[in-house]
Each structure stands twice: as C-alpha cells, then as structure tokens.
Motif scaffolding. Structure first.
Motif, PDB file in Angstrom:
ATOM      1  N   SER A 190       3.308  58.033   3.134  1.00  0.00           N
ATOM      2  CA  SER A 190       4.498  57.398   4.010  1.00  0.00           C
ATOM      3  C   SER A 190       5.837  57.184   3.218  1.00  0.00           C
ATOM      4  CB  SER A 190       3.756  55.884   4.116  1.00  0.00           C
ATOM      5  OG  SER A 190       3.587  55.247   3.029  1.00  0.00           O
ATOM      6  N   ASP A 191       6.965  56.596   3.870  1.00  0.00           N
ATOM      7  CA  ASP A 191       7.871  56.503   3.113  1.00  0.00           C
ATOM      8  C   ASP A 191       7.752  55.498   1.824  1.00  0.00           C
ATOM      9  OD1 ASP A 191       9.228  58.048   4.718  1.00  0.00           O
ATOM     10  OD2 ASP A 191      10.072  56.627   6.462  1.00  0.00           O
ATOM     11  N   GLU A 192       6.974  54.470   2.150  1.00  0.00           N
ATOM     12  CA  GLU A 192       6.742  53.453   1.378  1.00  0.00           C
ATOM     13  C   GLU A 192       5.849  54.128   0.015  1.00  0.00           C
ATOM     14  OE1 GLU A 192       4.331  49.146   0.701  1.00  0.00           O
ATOM     15  OE2 GLU A 192       4.511  50.186   2.627  1.00  0.00           O
ATOM     16  N   GLN A 193       5.115  54.836   0.332  1.00  0.00           N
ATOM     17  CA  GLN A 193       4.327  55.554  -0.906  1.00  0.00           C
ATOM     18  C   GLN A 193       5.152  56.507  -1.674  1.00  0.00           C
ATOM     19  OE1 GLN A 193       1.219  57.364   1.368  1.00  0.00           O
ATOM     20  NE2 GLN A 193      -0.120  56.120   0.704  1.00  0.00           N
ATOM     21  N   ARG A 194       6.009  57.198  -0.909  1.00  0.00           N
ATOM     22  CA  ARG A 194       6.918  58.195  -1.720  1.00  0.00           C
ATOM     23  C   ARG A 194       8.095  57.295  -2.358  1.00  0.00           C
ATOM     24  NH1 ARG A 194       6.701  61.114   3.222  1.00  0.00           N
ATOM     25  NH2 ARG A 194       8.674  60.145   4.017  1.00  0.00           N
ATOM     26  N   ALA A 195       8.540  56.302  -1.992  1.00  0.00           N
ATOM     27  CA  ALA A 195       9.596  55.614  -2.570  1.00  0.00           C
ATOM     28  C   ALA A 195       8.811  54.753  -4.023  1.00  0.00           C
ATOM     29  CB  ALA A 195      10.061  54.390  -1.782  1.00  0.00           C
ATOM     30  N   CYS A 234      -7.887  62.252   1.071  1.00  0.00           N
ATOM     31  CA  CYS A 234      -7.270  62.482  -0.160  1.00  0.00           C
ATOM     32  C   CYS A 234      -6.626  61.052  -0.901  1.00  0.00           C
ATOM     33  CB  CYS A 234      -5.740  63.177   0.093  1.00  0.00           C
ATOM     34  SG  CYS A 234      -4.815  63.469  -1.250  1.00  0.00           S
ATOM     35  N   PHE A 235      -6.852  60.819  -2.087  1.00  0.00           N
ATOM     36  CA  PHE A 235      -6.606  59.360  -2.499  1.00  0.00           C
ATOM     37  C   PHE A 235      -5.670  59.881  -3.898  1.00  0.00           C
ATOM     38  CE2 PHE A 235     -10.488  59.351  -0.334  1.00  0.00           C
ATOM     39  CZ  PHE A 235     -10.317  58.007   0.673  1.00  0.00           C
ATOM     40  N   LEU A 236      -4.965  58.802  -4.019  1.00  0.00           N
ATOM     41  CA  LEU A 236      -3.977  58.504  -5.255  1.00  0.00           C
ATOM     42  C   LEU A 236      -4.611  57.625  -6.070  1.00  0.00           C
ATOM     43  CD1 LEU A 236      -1.623  59.863  -6.865  1.00  0.00           C
ATOM     44  CD2 LEU A 236      -0.361  57.679  -5.865  1.00  0.00           C
ATOM     45  N   VAL A 237      -5.500  58.098  -7.356  1.00  0.00           N
ATOM     46  CA  VAL A 237      -6.076  57.128  -8.270  1.00  0.00           C
ATOM     47  C   VAL A 237      -5.374  56.974  -9.429  1.00  0.00           C
ATOM     48  CG1 VAL A 237      -8.420  56.938  -9.443  1.00  0.00           C
ATOM     49  CG2 VAL A 237      -8.417  57.921  -7.165  1.00  0.00           C
TER      50      VAL A 237
END
Length: 390
Positions: A105-110, A184-187
């Motif tokens: 998402s935009d929020e995750q990328r930022a 898919c997860f960012l751990v």
C-alpha cells in the motif's frame, strides 16, 4: 579489460564507471579475506546505499533513483566482479524490496521503502523450505489469523542474509489451496520467536551467510501483510523473474572478472619463447570464453529491456539466467585451466570464482527448472498460435 557496453546517456556511463570503481577499490581488495573469514560485509551495503545503487531501479518517490532495470543489471554486474558475495547480496536485497514496491500500500511503501532502498535496512527473501525448494506451492510454513494480525510458524531454508537481515519477506500458507493459499509478510528481524540455524558450510560465497530461518509463533500485525491474503505465490514468482536477472548479472560479473584475469596472465606468462597467449590452443580457449560471456550478456539485456518496456519477460529471464550461469561455470573453469597449477591455488582468484558461480546454477530456480519454465512458455505460445498452413 572491462566489458564493452552500449549505454544510452552520460549519466548511465557515470553510474557504471562509479560501480566499477567501487568494485575495484573497495570490494575486490577485501573479497578474499571476507570469504576466508566467513565475514558478512555489512558496511559495503551502507556504502552502496549511499551511492544509490540499492534503489537504482525503484521509483524516486519510494527512495530510489527511478532508472532502468537494464542499467541496474550492468551496475550489479560490475559490483559482482569485485565481490560475488556482495553482488548476490545486492540482488537478494533488491528482490526483497520488490513485493513491497509492487504490491504494498502507499502507507507501507512510505513507511519502509526509503530505509530499505537507502541501505539502512538489509533484507532477506524467505520462500524456500527444505522440502519445497523448486516447488514453492508445497510449502508448509503457516500463518494463522489472530487478533490484530497473524501468527507465523514454520522453517525457511537456504536464506541469504539469515541472522544478519533487518527484515524478512516471508511467504506462508494462509489456507490449504495450493496456488491461492499463500500470503506474503514483512517480518522485522527482531521479532519475538524468530531464530536462525547455524550458517551453512558452503563451497563458495562464504561472505554471504545462508541459514535456516525458524518462525516459532512469530506474531505480526495486519499492516505487515503485503498484497492481499492468498496473493503470495504470484508475488513470489513475479519477484523471482526479476531476481533471476540479478543472478544472471552476478554470474556475468564473475565470468568477466575470470576472463580478465586469464587474459592478463596469458599475456604475461611466457613459455616456449613467448607469451602463452600467442599459442593457438590457449588463444582459442580465451576466444571461446569471450564468446560465451558476450551472448549471455545480450540475453540478459534483452530480458531487461522487455521488463523496462512493461512487456512479458518471464521466459527471457529464465533464458538469461540459464545461459549466463552455465556460461560463467564454463568460463571460470577454463580460467583455472589457463592459469594451470597457479589457477588451482588461492594465490589467484580464479579458483574462488569457479566455486562461487556453481551455486548460481542452483539458486533462484535450478537451471533444470529454468528449462521447464522455458518449455512451458513455448508450449503455451504454440497452443495460442494459429495452426501453420500445410
């Protein structure tokens, strides 16, 4: 004898020249020592991040340079010529950024990408399992929904940067559906329940740690799900297409370095009254080495241009990975032969080059898997094409 390249702008020329300078002045002088000490050159990633190399193909809005993948691969090739461990590490790190950039998402990328692309955070890509390497849909690592997020349990195998990374892109099963049951997860690297096996004792790339990654009930928030639930396998396979080009670039960097060492040695070593490069048997061997590197590079750049143009490139990526890594194996083996007994010693880097490129025929999908991918693309293309007139 650096590779001859056709670059389209002065900026591209400067970037490739800067990468070559870093490789020669900073990476190559320490490569053998880092390998012998099994030392991960973490500081090199900070340096490359400051120069913009880690984010070169990613949009400026995300903290990258917004340049072409074609240019990124040629920069990566120069870096790998200096240190294969660093080159492979850069390729894996770039692949770990891809799911967030493409599907986040935009929020995750930022929130995360600027530090990832700037080299402050180094990543790992956790897809393989001991029983599910070439068949990721067979993975058993599971992510169960809990209040506010997911609990992940399982073990990932053969993970580059295991125990060293600041974050882990983890693929885990969220349902029993074979193709649509993976997410898919960012751990984060300091997550409770995250632990690592002992680094693998490998044939080469000792400066690049490879470990099992154990997830013992690791809990992550919903904000760390990348893309939609069940979208993980397409994300993983899409990232692998780009990652295969990265490995092709690394293989070509090492192959070019081996060719350069072999040519220099053959010019200086004398036997039977003159430099050995003047003897046809050895000169033809060097010519065959050059003839292996250049078409493999052309295949890689063709795939990159298709990617940059937004066209399908999966088949071309598999072709590039296949021919580049096979060529690198032949070239580095022949470089040892050119140097003779000296090539078999650690006094020259060609024995290390030969050991380093062997694994490039194996990871990011073995070269047997690449042949399967290519054949399936040919089969689909033939089925879609109109029947030939008889």
């Amino acid at each position: 004898m650096p590779a001859e390249r056709l670059l389209s702008t002065d900026e591209a020329e400067e970037l490739v020249a800067a990468a070559r300078d870093v490789a020669r002045s900073s990476l190559a002088p320490r490569a053998a020592e880092d390998e012998a000490a099994h030392r991960f050159p973490r500081d090199a990633f900070a340096q490359l991040g400051e120069l913009g190399f880690l984010g070169l193909p990613y949009p400026e809005a995300e903290g990258g340079l917004g340049l072409s993948y074609e240019l990124y691969l040629q920069v990566l090739e120069e870096l790998a010529a200096g240190s294969a461990s660093v080159g492979v590490g850069v390729s894996v790190h770039a692949m770990s950024c891809y799911p967030l950039s493409r599907y986040g998402s935009d929020e995750q990328r930022a929130r995360w990408l600027p530090e990832m692309l700037g080299g402050t955070l180094v990543g790992a890509y956790c897809l393989s399992e001991s029983h599910a390497g070439s068949d990721p849909a067979a993975m058993r690592c599971r992510a169960e929904r809990v209040e506010g997020g997911y609990r992940i349990t399982g073990t990932k195998a053969w993970i580059t940067h295991g125990g060293q990374a600041d974050y882990y892109v983890v693929f885990a099963r969220t349902s029993d559906d074979r193709s649509r049951g993976i997410s898919c997860f960012l751990v984060p690297g300091d997550a409770e329940g995250l632990s690592f096996g002992e680094p693998e004792s490998k044939m080469g790339l000792m400066g690049s740690p490879t470990t099992d990654v154990h997830l013992d009930g690791v809990v992550v928030g919903e904000d760390r799900l990348i893309g939609e639930e069940g979208e993980g396998l397409p994300i993983a396979l899409s990232a692998l297409d780009s990652g295969r080009l990265g490995i092709a670039a690394c293989a070509l960097g090492v192959a070019q370095a081996a060719l350069d060492v072999a040519v220099d040695y053959a010019r200086e070593r004398e036997a039977f009254g003159g430099p050995i490069i003047g003897h046809q048997g050895l000169a033809f061997l060097l010519a065959d080495m050059a003839a292996a590197v250049e078409p493999a590079r052309a295949a890689m750049l063709e795939a990159a241009r298709r990617r940059d143009a937004g066209r399908p490139f999966s088949r071309q990526a598999s072709v590039a990975k296949l021919v580049a890594t096979d060529a690198a194996m032949r070239v580095t083996t022949d470089a040892v032969q050119v140097l003779g007994g000296a090539g078999y010693t650690t006094d020259f880097p060609v024995e290390r080059f030969m050991r380093e490129v062997k694994v490039m025929q194996i990871f990011e999908g073995t070269n047997q898997i690449q042949r399967m991918v290519i054949a399936r693309h040919l089969e689909r293309a033939a089925a879609a094409a109109p029947a030939l007139a008889r």
